[in-house]
Design an enzyme around this catalytic site. Sequence first.
Site, PDB file in Angstrom:
ATOM      1  N   CYS A  29       0.825  -1.225   0.000  1.00  0.00           N
ATOM      2  CA  CYS A  29       0.000   0.000   0.000  1.00  0.00           C
ATOM      3  C   CYS A  29       0.852   1.265   0.000  1.00  0.00           C
ATOM      4  O   CYS A  29       0.379   2.334  -0.379  1.00  0.00           O
ATOM      5  CB  CYS A  29      -0.925   0.002   1.203  1.00  0.00           C
ATOM      6  SG  CYS A  29      -1.971  -1.443   1.252  1.00  0.00           S
ATOM      7  N   HIS A  56      -3.672   7.003   2.959  1.00  0.00           N
ATOM      8  CA  HIS A  56      -4.019   5.714   2.353  1.00  0.00           C
ATOM      9  C   HIS A  56      -5.398   5.306   2.859  1.00  0.00           C
ATOM     10  O   HIS A  56      -5.691   5.416   4.052  1.00  0.00           O
ATOM     11  CB  HIS A  56      -2.964   4.679   2.750  1.00  0.00           C
ATOM     12  CG  HIS A  56      -3.345   3.278   2.405  1.00  0.00           C
ATOM     13  ND1 HIS A  56      -3.827   2.933   1.165  1.00  0.00           N
ATOM     14  CD2 HIS A  56      -3.341   2.135   3.148  1.00  0.00           C
ATOM     15  CE1 HIS A  56      -4.094   1.632   1.159  1.00  0.00           C
ATOM     16  NE2 HIS A  56      -3.823   1.131   2.343  1.00  0.00           N
ATOM     17  N   ASN A 105     -10.141  -0.520  -0.161  1.00  0.00           N
ATOM     18  CA  ASN A 105      -8.682  -0.390  -0.114  1.00  0.00           C
ATOM     19  C   ASN A 105      -8.106  -0.853  -1.453  1.00  0.00           C
ATOM     20  O   ASN A 105      -8.174  -2.037  -1.778  1.00  0.00           O
ATOM     21  CB  ASN A 105      -8.168  -1.252   1.052  1.00  0.00           C
ATOM     22  CG  ASN A 105      -6.665  -1.172   1.236  1.00  0.00           C
ATOM     23  OD1 ASN A 105      -5.944  -0.659   0.368  1.00  0.00           O
ATOM     24  ND2 ASN A 105      -6.186  -1.674   2.348  1.00  0.00           N
TER      25      ASN A 105
HETATM   26  O1  UT7 Z   1      -3.808  -1.448   3.594  1.00  0.00           O
HETATM   27  C1  UT7 Z   1      -2.839  -2.075   4.349  1.00  0.00           C
HETATM   28  C2  UT7 Z   1      -3.020  -1.876   5.794  1.00  0.00           C
HETATM   29  N1  UT7 Z   1      -4.222  -2.502   6.245  1.00  0.00           N
HETATM   30  C3  UT7 Z   1      -4.841  -2.044   7.279  1.00  0.00           C
HETATM   31  O2  UT7 Z   1      -4.425  -1.051   7.813  1.00  0.00           O
HETATM   32  C4  UT7 Z   1      -6.025  -2.786   7.778  1.00  0.00           C
HETATM   33  C5  UT7 Z   1      -6.025  -2.758   9.274  1.00  0.00           C
HETATM   34  N2  UT7 Z   1      -7.072  -3.542   9.920  1.00  0.00           N
HETATM   35  C6  UT7 Z   1      -8.397  -3.238   9.855  1.00  0.00           C
HETATM   36  O3  UT7 Z   1      -8.803  -2.375   9.113  1.00  0.00           O
HETATM   37  C7  UT7 Z   1      -9.334  -3.974  10.788  1.00  0.00           C
HETATM   38  O4  UT7 Z   1      -8.554  -4.691  11.722  1.00  0.00           O
HETATM   39  C8  UT7 Z   1     -10.307  -4.952  10.056  1.00  0.00           C
HETATM   40  C9  UT7 Z   1     -11.359  -4.149   9.340  1.00  0.00           C
HETATM   41  C10 UT7 Z   1      -9.554  -5.828   9.108  1.00  0.00           C
HETATM   42  C11 UT7 Z   1     -11.017  -5.822  11.088  1.00  0.00           C
HETATM   43  O5  UT7 Z   1     -11.671  -5.033  12.063  1.00  0.00           O
HETATM   44  P1  UT7 Z   1     -11.480  -5.361  13.622  1.00  0.00           P
HETATM   45  O6  UT7 Z   1     -12.328  -4.407  14.341  1.00  0.00           O
HETATM   46  O7  UT7 Z   1     -10.001  -5.311  13.907  1.00  0.00           O
HETATM   47  O8  UT7 Z   1     -12.085  -6.807  13.744  1.00  0.00           O
HETATM   48  P2  UT7 Z   1     -11.392  -8.148  14.257  1.00  0.00           P
HETATM   49  O9  UT7 Z   1     -10.406  -8.647  13.253  1.00  0.00           O
HETATM   50  O10 UT7 Z   1     -10.907  -7.964  15.652  1.00  0.00           O
HETATM   51  O11 UT7 Z   1     -12.644  -9.129  14.258  1.00  0.00           O
HETATM   52  C12 UT7 Z   1     -13.753  -8.919  15.123  1.00  0.00           C
HETATM   53  C13 UT7 Z   1     -14.814  -9.963  14.839  1.00  0.00           C
HETATM   54  C14 UT7 Z   1     -14.288 -11.383  14.791  1.00  0.00           C
HETATM   55  O12 UT7 Z   1     -15.248 -12.223  15.372  1.00  0.00           O
HETATM   56  P3  UT7 Z   1     -15.067 -12.776  16.876  1.00  0.00           P
HETATM   57  O13 UT7 Z   1     -13.770 -13.529  16.864  1.00  0.00           O
HETATM   58  O14 UT7 Z   1     -15.002 -11.549  17.724  1.00  0.00           O
HETATM   59  O15 UT7 Z   1     -16.274 -13.616  17.087  1.00  0.00           O
HETATM   60  C15 UT7 Z   1     -14.200 -11.680  13.306  1.00  0.00           C
HETATM   61  O16 UT7 Z   1     -14.334 -13.052  13.032  1.00  0.00           O
HETATM   62  O17 UT7 Z   1     -15.403  -9.721  13.539  1.00  0.00           O
HETATM   63  C16 UT7 Z   1     -15.392 -10.924  12.783  1.00  0.00           C
HETATM   64  N3  UT7 Z   1     -15.274 -10.595  11.373  1.00  0.00           N
HETATM   65  C17 UT7 Z   1     -16.341 -10.355  10.580  1.00  0.00           C
HETATM   66  N4  UT7 Z   1     -17.649 -10.350  10.813  1.00  0.00           N
HETATM   67  C18 UT7 Z   1     -18.475 -10.054   9.794  1.00  0.00           C
HETATM   68  C19 UT7 Z   1     -14.142 -10.437  10.643  1.00  0.00           C
HETATM   69  N5  UT7 Z   1     -14.451 -10.112   9.371  1.00  0.00           N
HETATM   70  C20 UT7 Z   1     -15.803 -10.053   9.313  1.00  0.00           C
HETATM   71  C21 UT7 Z   1     -16.715  -9.740   8.268  1.00  0.00           C
HETATM   72  N6  UT7 Z   1     -18.029  -9.758   8.565  1.00  0.00           N
HETATM   73  N7  UT7 Z   1     -16.303  -9.430   7.029  1.00  0.00           N
END
Ligand code: UT7
Length: 332
Positions: free
Chosen positions: A113, A254, A284
């Site tokens: 990115c 970004h 993204n």
């Molecule tokens: O471009 C390069 C750099 N990239 C970034 O900077 C991305 C950085 N990360 C993020 O933007 C966020 O961490 C995400 C959007 C990827 C994820 O958000 P989060 O608030 O960090 O969620 P998480 O990974 O902690 O997941 C929370 C919950 C999980 O369920 P449990 O374990 O709490 O039951 C996931 O399984 O959300 C669940 N989950 C989803 N639920 C519905 C993960 N993806 C999804 C989804 N739909 N698509």
Amino acid sequence: MYASFKSIGAYIPPKSLTNKDLEEIVDTSDEWIKQRTGIENRFLATDEQSTSDLAYEAAKVAIERSGLKKEEIDAIICATITPDYFCMPSTACVVADKLGIKNITAFDISAACSGFVYGLNIARAFVESGLKRNVLIIGAEKMSSIVDYTDRTTCVLFGDGAGAAVIGTTDKKEEAILDVHTSSDGEYQDFLITPGGGSKYPCSQDVIDKHMQYLKMKGNETFKLAVNTLTKDVTRILEKNGLTSDDIDYFIPHQANFRIIDAVGRKLKFPEEKIVLTVARYGNTSAASIPMAINDWYESGKLKTGDLMLLDTFGGGLTWGSALVHFNQKSS
Ligand code: UT7
């Protein structure tokens, strides 16, 4: 002699993929995606289009808006993690051929990115050293070619697209790229990774069966590092140049996640109207996200010649960077 950001162009692929569409593909919801990322839509390339096709369309616009003839471009740098071909030829060479430009320096860079900001730094060094006069930099991605549409934790995040800019010369500081900073930390190499298909795990049936050719991300860990690193990096580049957020016309980060942009923007006390947000529409698009955002702001009439942009980026590697850039496009 300073390097100067002479023009911007972008290409948005034809197929729209909404959150509602994704609800049909994986176990997710429009509400979850919007709340956690701010993303509502993304655009995807057609099966026939590869990254060089997207890059070519963006490059044509950027060259035309620079007022230069294509023969005056003496280097092409393409930032991409989704090149047309795995090893060679580079996507930059393919784009040069599509543009009908021969006998110039052309190469790809891999900084995920952060690729566009890395490319900007290389182009600035080329121009300020006198080695090149007009460098075309491109950020282009067909992310849909490395996204696993069975993995809900990544497939909702990414879109395809391309952006391009021409970096030329100026003798006026108020038209210059003031500073670019790029950095990395390989300790976190597994935070964002496509494990299969390289020399470590060459392409094989086993690699394909395990979906190792696709992008994997430790989202939450990446999120936390992104907010902290970007806040420090942006503060540092402003202080180094004796500037504050008041001196910046547009903060153009970004576009990975609305919450990252919002957190950094708040810590740096940027008012809402100065923060450029396109993540809702495009998702993204990795190396393409910053030039696509600049192009959106230019085409909507908000970004004007002379405006000072603050760019920041964070991505696989891990890599990150920031830049202070006057927008110096003179013609439309
Ligand atoms: O471009 C390069 C750099 N990239 C970034 O900077 C991305 C950085 N990360 C993020 O933007 C966020 O961490 C995400 C959007 C990827 C994820 O958000 P989060 O608030 O960090 O969620 P998480 O990974 O902690 O997941 C929370 C919950 C999980 O369920 P449990 O374990 O709490 O039951 C996931 O399984 O959300 C669940 N989950 C989803 N639920 C519905 C993960 N993806 C999804 C989804 N739909 N698509």
